[in-house]
Design a protein around this motif. Structure first.
Motif, PDB file in Angstrom:
ATOM      1  N   ASN A  56      31.358  -6.650  14.900  1.00 38.67           N
ATOM      2  CA  ASN A  56      31.455  -7.595  16.013  1.00 38.67           C
ATOM      3  C   ASN A  56      31.311  -9.042  15.557  1.00 38.67           C
ATOM      4  O   ASN A  56      31.094  -9.936  16.373  1.00 38.67           O
ATOM      5  CB  ASN A  56      30.392  -7.290  17.079  1.00 38.67           C
ATOM      6  CG  ASN A  56      30.710  -6.012  17.839  1.00 38.67           C
ATOM      7  OD1 ASN A  56      31.867  -5.645  17.981  1.00 38.67           O
ATOM      8  ND2 ASN A  56      29.687  -5.338  18.316  1.00 38.67           N
ATOM      9  N   SER A  57      31.414  -9.264  14.249  1.00 39.95           N
ATOM     10  CA  SER A  57      31.290 -10.622  13.720  1.00 39.95           C
ATOM     11  C   SER A  57      32.391 -10.882  12.703  1.00 39.95           C
ATOM     12  O   SER A  57      32.923  -9.955  12.081  1.00 39.95           O
ATOM     13  CB  SER A  57      29.929 -10.806  13.044  1.00 39.95           C
ATOM     14  OG  SER A  57      29.845 -12.063  12.399  1.00 39.95           O
TER      15      SER A  57
ATOM     16  N   ARG B 136      32.478 -14.249  16.552  1.00 38.99           N
ATOM     17  CA  ARG B 136      33.370 -13.110  16.343  1.00 38.99           C
ATOM     18  C   ARG B 136      34.547 -13.483  15.443  1.00 38.99           C
ATOM     19  O   ARG B 136      34.962 -12.691  14.602  1.00 38.99           O
ATOM     20  CB  ARG B 136      33.878 -12.584  17.688  1.00 38.99           C
ATOM     21  CG  ARG B 136      32.757 -12.212  18.624  1.00 38.99           C
ATOM     22  CD  ARG B 136      33.252 -11.623  19.923  1.00 38.99           C
ATOM     23  NE  ARG B 136      32.192 -11.626  20.916  1.00 38.99           N
ATOM     24  CZ  ARG B 136      31.188 -10.761  20.949  1.00 38.99           C
ATOM     25  NH1 ARG B 136      31.108  -9.810  20.034  1.00 38.99           N
ATOM     26  NH2 ARG B 136      30.262 -10.846  21.877  1.00 38.99           N
ATOM     27  N   THR B 137      35.088 -14.659  15.673  1.00 38.08           N
ATOM     28  CA  THR B 137      36.210 -15.135  14.862  1.00 38.08           C
ATOM     29  C   THR B 137      36.106 -16.648  14.731  1.00 38.08           C
ATOM     30  O   THR B 137      35.594 -17.328  15.627  1.00 38.08           O
ATOM     31  CB  THR B 137      37.567 -14.802  15.526  1.00 38.08           C
ATOM     32  OG1 THR B 137      37.583 -15.300  16.869  1.00 38.08           O
ATOM     33  CG2 THR B 137      37.824 -13.308  15.526  1.00 38.08           C
TER      34      THR B 137
ATOM     35  N   HIS C 247      37.853 -14.030  23.694  1.00 39.11           N
ATOM     36  CA  HIS C 247      37.236 -12.697  23.702  1.00 39.11           C
ATOM     37  C   HIS C 247      36.801 -12.303  25.109  1.00 39.11           C
ATOM     38  O   HIS C 247      35.617 -12.079  25.385  1.00 39.11           O
ATOM     39  CB  HIS C 247      36.051 -12.650  22.739  1.00 39.11           C
ATOM     40  CG  HIS C 247      36.412 -12.974  21.323  1.00 39.11           C
ATOM     41  ND1 HIS C 247      37.111 -12.112  20.502  1.00 39.11           N
ATOM     42  CD2 HIS C 247      36.210 -14.106  20.579  1.00 39.11           C
ATOM     43  CE1 HIS C 247      37.301 -12.670  19.317  1.00 39.11           C
ATOM     44  NE2 HIS C 247      36.781 -13.873  19.339  1.00 39.11           N
TER      45      HIS C 247
ATOM     46  N   LYS D 119      34.159  -9.463  26.062  1.00 38.86           N
ATOM     47  CA  LYS D 119      32.827  -9.431  25.451  1.00 38.86           C
ATOM     48  C   LYS D 119      31.765 -10.061  26.355  1.00 38.86           C
ATOM     49  O   LYS D 119      32.054 -10.941  27.171  1.00 38.86           O
ATOM     50  CB  LYS D 119      32.859 -10.153  24.109  1.00 38.86           C
ATOM     51  CG  LYS D 119      33.753  -9.480  23.067  1.00 38.86           C
ATOM     52  CD  LYS D 119      33.216  -8.116  22.675  1.00 38.86           C
ATOM     53  CE  LYS D 119      34.037  -7.503  21.550  1.00 38.86           C
ATOM     54  NZ  LYS D 119      33.487  -6.200  21.129  1.00 38.86           N
TER      55      LYS D 119
ATOM     56  N   ASP E 203      33.704 -17.855  22.786  1.00 36.95           N
ATOM     57  CA  ASP E 203      33.712 -16.756  23.748  1.00 36.95           C
ATOM     58  C   ASP E 203      33.628 -17.279  25.176  1.00 36.95           C
ATOM     59  O   ASP E 203      32.775 -18.121  25.484  1.00 36.95           O
ATOM     60  CB  ASP E 203      32.524 -15.835  23.504  1.00 36.95           C
ATOM     61  CG  ASP E 203      32.589 -15.125  22.168  1.00 36.95           C
ATOM     62  OD1 ASP E 203      33.002 -15.762  21.179  1.00 36.95           O
ATOM     63  OD2 ASP E 203      32.230 -13.944  22.103  1.00 36.95           O
TER      64      ASP E 203
END
Length: 325
Positions: free
Chosen positions: A138-139, A177-178, A184, A187, A207
């Protein structure tokens, strides 16, 4: 409805206190936390591995997919917990963890903050432990960060399953996450308000869940590249006023996500929406719902077979239920 794939002892789960529930919340995502909190409030709730046709059944969608492969969905009143998986068509309501997905029968509800959360030790003076707490998938890849942190006298700390509540030695918490501006939309914001409640500054990505509850540069820092991440850590480590601003603003915001406040939202949902819908469902002929389930079931079964075939073709394993999204 707990996750039978764990083979956990139900008697142990039922008596497990909230502060000891870190692993239970991971294995029985959402469901154990809802059960424990409502039970502690004195509500008539049960925890089991089988659905009950005479009750409102709350079940994680991934668990439901397995449990109901050979069952008639139309016989049960279901509230499906989508989490960050695909929509589940059989639920009378579907709980989503990001407001981007809410609407109609899809009800937004925040994921519970971490049971037994141990906040940052206030006696800590040096800013040195930079932590990612959760599941590595998740990272974004942060392996390179360890070397960068050493240059500024810090170190990277990873906390996996069973350690998510232990924040006493953490100075800055990461949730990226990115390295992009990807929102996202499926999430949750859990990592952010866990940091708030633990008294720790948070550095996250773009996010949408973070934006829905927080304000960048006021109660958390937002980055879109590795360079920005390192700069954010340097700023927090070198500027005590900025560090304390993030902690104080976050602590005030975080009170909205204390377990008792989230439980209040669940009680309101059950009393105002779920219970009236359940009573109405029990009183009317079931053929309409059966027909709906039959039609949706055919579409759902085809899609599930197609997705399974596609995943096999691509060599991708399906994910399991899990917390710390």
């Amino acid at each position: 409805m707990a996750n039978p794939a764990t083979n956990d002892d139900l008697a142990d789960l039922r008596k497990l206190p909230w502060e000891k529930g870190t692993v239970a919340c991971t294995a029985h995502t959402w469901v154990w936390a809802i059960y424990r909190q409502l039970k502690d409030r004195g509500f008539n709730v049960s925890l089991g591995y089988e659905p009950d046709a005479s009750a409102i059944n709350v079940v994680h969608c991934q668990v439901a997919r397995r449990l109901f492969e050979k069952k008639d969905f139309s016989k049960y009143f279901l509230i499906g917990i989508r989490a960050d998986f695909r929509p589940f068509p059989y639920g009378h309501f579907e709980i989503v963890q990001n407001r981007h997905s809410e609407g109609g029968r899809r009800i937004f509800m925040p994921l519970y903050s971490q049971p037994g959360l141990i906040p940052r030790d206030l006696s800590r003076k040096k800013i040195e432990n930079i932590c990612f707490s959760g599941r590595l998938q998740n990272s974004t890849d942060l392996a390179w960060l360890e070397e960068e942190l050493e240059k500024i006298g810090c170190r990277f700390v990873f906390k996996g399953v069973g350690q998510w509540q232990e924040m006493s030695d953490v100075d800055i918490l990461l949730g990226i996450r990115t390295f992009s501006k990807e929102p996202h939309h499926t999430k949750p914001a859990t990592k952010l308000y866990n940091a708030w409640l633990a008294g720790i500054p948070f550095v996250g990505g773009y996010d949408s869940a973070y934006e829905q509850i927080g304000v960048p540069d006021k109660d958390y820092l937002r980055v879109a590249s590795g360079r920005e991440l390192v700069d954010a850590i340097k700023n927090l480590a070198g500027d005590p006023a900025l560090f304390m601003k993030m902690v104080e603003n976050g602590w005030r915001k975080g009170q909205e996500y204390q377990p008792e406040r989230i439980t209040d939202q669940w009680i309101d949902f059950f009393e105002r929406m779920a219970a009236p819908a359940f009573r109405k469902w029990r009183q009317r002929p079931s053929w309409g719902w059966r027909l709906r389930c039959l039609i949706l079931g055919q579409r759902f079964a085809f899609r599930e077979r197609f997705v399974a075939w596609l995943l096999v073709l691509l060599g991708v394993r399906r994910g399991a239920c899990g917390n710390q999204g």
